[in-house]
Design an enzyme around this catalytic site. Structure first.
Site, short mmCIF file in Angstrom:
data_model
loop_
_atom_site.label_atom_id
_atom_site.label_comp_id
_atom_site.label_asym_id
_atom_site.label_seq_id
_atom_site.Cartn_x
_atom_site.Cartn_y
_atom_site.Cartn_z
N GLY A 38 1.08 4.27 -1.07
CA GLY A 38 0.29 4.91 -0.03
C GLY A 38 1.08 5.69 1.02
N ASP A 97 -4.14 -2.78 7.97
CA ASP A 97 -5.50 -3.33 7.84
C ASP A 97 -5.45 -4.77 8.32
OD1 ASP A 97 -8.18 -3.52 7.13
OD2 ASP A 97 -7.76 -3.95 5.04
N LYS A 125 -6.44 0.27 11.48
CA LYS A 125 -7.87 0.03 11.45
C LYS A 125 -8.23 -0.99 12.53
CE LYS A 125 -9.63 0.29 7.11
NZ LYS A 125 -10.27 -0.19 5.85
N PHE A 146 -13.75 2.36 5.15
CA PHE A 146 -12.79 2.55 4.07
C PHE A 146 -12.48 4.03 3.90
CE2 PHE A 146 -10.89 2.55 -0.11
CZ PHE A 146 -10.11 1.41 -0.04
N VAL A 147 -11.20 4.35 4.03
CA VAL A 147 -10.80 5.76 4.01
C VAL A 147 -9.87 6.04 2.84
CG1 VAL A 147 -11.09 6.13 6.48
CG2 VAL A 147 -8.92 5.25 5.62
N ASP A 153 -5.73 5.41 -1.24
CA ASP A 153 -6.44 5.51 -2.51
C ASP A 153 -7.64 4.58 -2.57
OD1 ASP A 153 -4.77 3.05 -2.66
OD2 ASP A 153 -5.64 2.93 -4.66
P1 IMP Z 1 -3.13 -5.13 4.70
O1 IMP Z 1 -2.06 -5.87 3.97
O2 IMP Z 1 -4.45 -5.87 4.70
O3 IMP Z 1 -2.76 -4.67 6.09
O4 IMP Z 1 -3.50 -3.88 3.84
C1 IMP Z 1 -2.66 -2.85 3.71
C2 IMP Z 1 -2.95 -2.13 2.42
O5 IMP Z 1 -4.34 -2.19 2.06
C3 IMP Z 1 -2.65 -0.68 2.62
O6 IMP Z 1 -1.31 -0.40 2.28
C4 IMP Z 1 -3.63 -0.03 1.69
O7 IMP Z 1 -3.08 0.09 0.40
C5 IMP Z 1 -4.81 -0.95 1.59
N1 IMP Z 1 -5.94 -0.51 2.45
C6 IMP Z 1 -6.45 -1.12 3.55
N2 IMP Z 1 -7.47 -0.43 4.07
C7 IMP Z 1 -7.61 0.67 3.30
C8 IMP Z 1 -8.52 1.80 3.35
O8 IMP Z 1 -9.39 1.96 4.20
N3 IMP Z 1 -8.35 2.72 2.36
C9 IMP Z 1 -7.39 2.62 1.38
N4 IMP Z 1 -6.53 1.59 1.32
C10 IMP Z 1 -6.64 0.62 2.26
MG MG Z 2 -1.07 0.64 -0.05
#
Ligand code: IMP
Ligand code: MG
Length: 174
Positions: A38, A97, A125, A146-147, A153
């Protein structure tokens, strides 16, 4: 799909971030570590605005998700040039996230002997963070939607869009 952040907004913000980041690392050995996949666009556009010596490394991390918004177990994959011993690290990801990914990667890089680990994300987010992660550089704070686009992706698609759009719920709800 509704455009949330335009190409022009992203590019202008990256210029600001680079102006903030550059002076912090002048005369310090810097490795920018991008989280695959990403962060690719973010990393590529940001490093081209930094006129300081730096190395680029990549690390693979994926939290397998059933439904798009439910984080799964974190899996750390292969690393490309990630010997960060004795170096300052700026860890870049597309989005903060829940914080699970960055929380674990920061710990991992510190254990590898990084002199310091700072974090930059294109997007943060709101109202989703479960793990406390100190993020040093944020491109944009966004609502809990969700973006996709600009690296982000859904099912590994949409990453190539040069802007960030909101993916309508009916496109990822099962
Ligand atoms: P975390 O570990 O929950 O902070 O999530 C991080 C990963 O979740 C990011 O690197 C993204 O790959 C994925 N992710 C979280 N929210 C989104 C979204 O809205 N769109 C796309 N990917 C997301
Ligand atoms: Mg990612």
């Amino acid at each position: 799909m509704r455009v949330l952040i335009t190409t022009e907004q992203i590019q202008a913000r990256l210029t600001e971030l680079a102006q903030e980041i550059g002076p912090q690392y002048r005369d310090r050995p810097l490795t920018i570590v991008g989280v695959l996949t990403g962060s690719l666009m973010f990393l590529a556009d940001l490093v081209r605005r930094l006129d300081i010596p730096l190395r680029i490394a990549l690390i693979q991390a994926s939290s397998y998700r059933g439904k798009a918004t439910t984080p799964g177990a974190l899996h750390l994959g292969s690393e490309v040039l990630a010997d960060v011993r004795g170096r300052h690290v700026l860890l870049l990801d597309d989005i903060l996230d829940t914080g699970q990914t960055l929380h674990h990667l920061i710990k991992h890089l510190e254990e590898q002997g990084a002199l310091s680990v700072k974090v930059g994300v294109l997007l943060r987010k709101e109202g989703r963070q479960v793990h406390t992660v100190r993020v040093d550089y944020v491109g944009f704070s966004i609502p809990n939607e969700f973006v996709v686009g600009y690296g982000l992706d859904f099912n590994d698609e949409y990453r190539q869009l040069p802007y960030v759009v909101v993916l309508p719920a009916e496109m990822y709800a099962s």
